[in-house]
Every structure is written in structure tokens, then in C-alpha cells.
Design a protein around this motif. Structure first.
Motif, PDB file in Angstrom:
ATOM      1  N   THR A  37       0.837  -1.043   0.039  1.00  0.00           N
ATOM      2  CA  THR A  37       0.212   0.108  -0.212  1.00  0.00           C
ATOM      3  C   THR A  37       0.901   1.293   0.106  1.00  0.00           C
ATOM      4  O   THR A  37       1.495   1.484   0.828  1.00  0.00           O
ATOM      5  CB  THR A  37      -0.944   0.059   1.314  1.00  0.00           C
ATOM      6  N   LYS A  38       0.882   2.053  -0.836  1.00  0.00           N
ATOM      7  CA  LYS A  38       1.407   3.518  -1.090  1.00  0.00           C
ATOM      8  C   LYS A  38       0.830   4.339   0.148  1.00  0.00           C
ATOM      9  O   LYS A  38      -0.137   4.417   0.405  1.00  0.00           O
ATOM     10  CB  LYS A  38       1.009   4.152  -2.266  1.00  0.00           C
ATOM     11  N   ARG A  39       1.892   4.912   0.673  1.00  0.00           N
ATOM     12  CA  ARG A  39       1.809   6.170   1.694  1.00  0.00           C
ATOM     13  C   ARG A  39       1.386   7.297   0.739  1.00  0.00           C
ATOM     14  O   ARG A  39       2.186   7.869   0.171  1.00  0.00           O
ATOM     15  CB  ARG A  39       2.972   6.171   2.672  1.00  0.00           C
ATOM     16  N   HIS A  40       0.212   8.080   1.152  1.00  0.00           N
ATOM     17  CA  HIS A  40      -0.032   9.278   0.307  1.00  0.00           C
ATOM     18  C   HIS A  40       0.207  10.541   1.026  1.00  0.00           C
ATOM     19  O   HIS A  40      -0.138  11.349   0.678  1.00  0.00           O
ATOM     20  CB  HIS A  40      -1.584   9.065   0.110  1.00  0.00           C
ATOM     21  N   SER A  41       0.691  10.310   2.310  1.00  0.00           N
ATOM     22  CA  SER A  41       0.977  11.523   3.225  1.00  0.00           C
ATOM     23  C   SER A  41       2.339  11.371   3.806  1.00  0.00           C
ATOM     24  O   SER A  41       2.293  10.279   4.385  1.00  0.00           O
ATOM     25  CB  SER A  41      -0.143  12.031   4.268  1.00  0.00           C
ATOM     26  N   GLU A  42       3.182  12.245   3.558  1.00  0.00           N
ATOM     27  CA  GLU A  42       4.371  12.152   4.328  1.00  0.00           C
ATOM     28  C   GLU A  42       4.314  12.368   5.710  1.00  0.00           C
ATOM     29  O   GLU A  42       3.485  12.932   6.622  1.00  0.00           O
ATOM     30  CB  GLU A  42       5.444  13.236   3.968  1.00  0.00           C
ATOM     31  N   LEU A  43       5.334  11.544   6.641  1.00  0.00           N
ATOM     32  CA  LEU A  43       5.496  11.966   8.103  1.00  0.00           C
ATOM     33  C   LEU A  43       5.959  13.270   8.182  1.00  0.00           C
ATOM     34  O   LEU A  43       6.991  13.572   7.468  1.00  0.00           O
ATOM     35  CB  LEU A  43       6.434  10.821   8.581  1.00  0.00           C
TER      36      LEU A  43
END
Length: 403
Positions: free
Chosen positions: A182-188
């Protein structure tokens, strides 16, 4: 057909990078990813024939994934942690079914093949809009909150929250990078290496988007004195990654052993739990309440709608902030037993009688059929229509909310 072979069939049809990320946790791929991820991956890639294969999995391979026949979960026994206090006088313990697995006491839940197959074969009416949706969560990259002293809540994306309460620093459901497939769409908003001097790390349940091995291993190395708080039967999983820190397990309506005028409680949520294809509901899931002398914070965890929100209001009649999940809900007929849509999230918030609602569980990982932008749009419309009894606070990732 073994679970390992089945998982390899599924994973090898994904992009190779997905396969390697999924396989890295365990040499047995059958133990490497949870059912929620597998199902959504299949949905996106039209693996109808793989679902048909999944239906053949039986008890002999470690547990029923799906059942064509109606199976009724029955409460066989109840359990808790005898070393912890139970705060609800009428509560006899967390229910366990006839197969030795935890169960929702109000809405027993078992995956049924017919329901899963219907979802897999039903076209997503929002598919094109979702494909064209370019919305992203706004991220504030500022780590100043780590060195401040005020009580606050900071959303780090998905279900991960930094909380300072009564001088104690707490992290909930830390997922600091990507999760399998699953791609992460918001950065930490901060560097994970800066998450130090934590007092408590809370893990609501075993699903990969709430319980991430790499994140927990990093945090334990940077916070050797932090105490990990979680649900029953989670210690055997966490101890592999966290060899030295104290870990406390609680049943529902139990209070952890904490210090310095900070009380933390484990409460029910309507959900389920697994790490692999054969361990459904072997480990408990739940919600948290954090309480100091003059402030109370509720984290609802992953949850479908249920009467437990009213119960929270009865047990804690002066909640300042309630974090309520409002994403991964479409199609509603399929997802509602485990995740709330924005309408139910608002209803749940109203029933907690909390002063401020913080929605979460959207915008970071794409886990269901709705567009990433939809939860916020619906919540703002419900606020405009006066459906939210108190205050809605939609946080940017990295934004501080003083409490």
C-alpha cells in the motif's frame, strides 16, 4: 493447498516490489501480510479467481477465513488480565468464542465468502472519480512540538498520534513509513529518529496499518524506558521486536498500571484482528482513554458503529477530545462492521459527548473504494448542516491541537 502457497500466488501477481515488502517480515510468506491488505489488493487487481481459491481454506490450515454457511459465534468464556483493574462493575471479562478467539460482544463478526465475493465482483461506482482525485492531506513539517511542554495532540497521519498529557509523552499506533502493498499518500511530518523521550507507546491492535514492526523496533531502540500498552495476547507478537521494554496487556474496560497522575484505559471497539491468513481474532483489538486530573482524551481505534460510544460517555462524562475513525468505509454494506463512514463517525462522536472531534484513518493509506478526499468533504458538509453537536477539528498532518 497451503496458506504459504496461496499467499505466494497472490503476491507474485502484484508488482515485485510489493512482493518483497510483504515477504520481508517472515520467511513464511503465509505469515507476512494481513487479510485486509490481501483482500483490497485483490479487489484493485481483479483477482476473482484468487478469492475462489481462498474459499477452500479450512480449519485445518489454522482458521476459517470465509464461510459459506452461517456460523454463529458463541461466547464460551470470558477473560482479562488479572493483574489489572476492571473499571466497569458489571463487566465479566472480554468474550472468547467456541474456537478460542476474541469476539465483539455486541456484533459478532465472521468473514463470509458470499459477502466477500459480492464486493470483489461489484464495480466501484466511484472508480473514475477516485482515479482522477488529486487531493492530498496537507502536511506541516515542524518538529517544535517535540520540545514544547504544553499538553497537545499532533496527528502524524492515518491512526498515528503524538500526545503530551500531564507532562507525559505518548505515541499511539505508530506507523512511521510504508506498509506492505500500500502506497503512503501523506508524508510523516518529522524524522522518525526524533521520536525520543516517549513514556508510553500504545498499540490498538495487530493490523499492519496500526502495528508496524519496523516502526516499533526503531522506537524501542530510541526509547528504552518506554512502556508499551496494548490488548490481550499481543505480547507474544510484540516481544519479538521489543525484547526489553515493559509490555502491559489489557482486556476491555481495564486500567493499565501507570504513574504520575496519568490513567490509561483499554476499551472496546467494533473490529477484528489478524497478522496472517490463519490467526483471525487471536489477539484483542480496542480503544484507549487517557485521563489526567483535569483532561480526558478518547482514541476510538478502528471501529464500526456500536453502543460502546455511549458507554464511553457514561464511564467518562467529561471527554475533552475524541479521535474517531472516519475512513476506509466504502462500500458501506461491506466495510461498516469494521470501519465507520463520516456519518456514523459523527453519530459516534455525538454519543461520546466529547467537546472536540478529530477524525482520522483517511488520507494516508488507500484501503477502500472511496476517494481519498471524500471523508473530509462529507465531514465539512455535516458540520455545515449542524449535524455535529460540538466542535469538529480537522487537523493537518503535523498540526498541533492544544488541550
Amino acid at each position: 493447498m497451503s496458506l504459504e502457497f496461496l499467499c505466494r500466488c497472490v503476491c507474485l501477481h502484484t508488482q515485485p516490489s510489493y512482493y518483497h515488502r510483504i515477504a520481508r517480515e517472515d520467511t513464511s510468506v503465509g505469515k507476512a501480510t494481513d487479510l485486509e491488505t490481501i483482500l483490497y489488493l485483490m479487489k484493485r487487481r481483479n483477482f476473482i479467481h484468487k478469492i475462489l481459491t481462498l474459499a477452500t481454506v479450512s480449519k485445518s490450515s489454522g482458521g476459517i477465513l470465509f464461510t459459506q454457511a452461517e456460523k454463529t459465534q458463541m461466547i464460551k468464556t470470558r477473560t482479562n488480565n488479572p493483574d489489572l483493574k476492571t473499571i466497569l462493575d458489571t463487566w465479566e471479562g472480554t468474550p472468547v468464542d467456541q474456537d478460542g478467539r476474541f469476539m465483539n460482544h455486541e456484533f459478532p463478526f465472521i468473514h463470509k465468502f458470499g459477502t466477500v465475493f459480492k464486493w470483489m465482483t461489484t464495480k466501484n461506482p466511484q472508480k473514475q472519480f477516485k482515479k482522477e482525485d488529486t487531493w492530498q492531506l496537507e502536511v506541516i513539517k515542524n518538529d517544535a512540538f517535540l520540545t514544547e511542554t504544553k499538553d497537545m495532540i499532533v496527528w502524524l497521519g492515518h491512526a498515528t498520534f503524538f500526545i503530551r498529557l500531564n507532562g507525559k509523552q505518548i505515541l499511539i499506533d505508530p506507523v512511521l513509513g510504508k506498509i506492505p502493498a500500500t502506497k503512503r499518500h501523506s508524508e510523516l511530518p518529522i524524522s522518525p529518529e526524533k521520536l525520543q523521550n516517549l513514556d508510553y507507546i500504545l498499540v490498538s491492535h495487530a493490523h499492519y496499518d496500526h502495528c508496524d514492526k519496523d516502526s516499533l523496533k526503531l522506537l524501542q531502540s530510541q526509547n528504552p524506558k518506554a512502556i508499551f500498552l496494548t490488548g490481550l495476547k499481543m505480547k507474544t507478537l510484540l516481544r519479538k521486536w521489543i525484547p526489553n521494554n515493559e509490555i502491559q496487556e489489557a482486556g476491555w474496560y481495564q486500567q493499565y498500571q501507570t504513574k504520575d497522575d496519568l490513567s490509561i484505559y483499554f476499551l472496546p471497539s467494533r473490529h477484528w484482528s489478524n497478522r496472517s491468513l490463519g490467526d483471525a481474532n487471536e489477539r484483542l483489538w480496542g480503544a484507549f482513554v487517557l485521563k489526567s486530573k483535569d483532561k480526558t482524551i478518547y482514541f476510538g481505534g478502528d471501529s464500526g458503529y456500536g453502543s460502546h460510544f455511549k458507554e464511553v460517555a457514561a464511564l467518562f462524562p467529561n471527554i475533552d477530545v475524541a479521535m474517531i475513525g472516519a475512513g476506509a468505509y466504502s462500500p458501506r454494506w461491506f466495510m461498516s462492521p469494521n470501519h465507520q463512514d463520516p456519518e456514523h463517525a459523527v453519530q459516534a462522536f455525538n454519543e461520546t459527548k466529547a467537546k472536540v472531534m478529530i477524525p482520522f484513518h483517511y488520507g494516508t493509506f488507500d484501503q477502500a473504494d472511496e476517494p481519498l478526499s471524500e471523508p473530509e468533504q462529507i465531514l465539512r458538509q455535516l458540520e455545515k448542516e449542524g449535524k455535529i453537536n460540538q466542535s469538529l477539528k480537522i487537523l493537518k498532518v503535523g498540526e498541533q491541537l492544544l488541550v
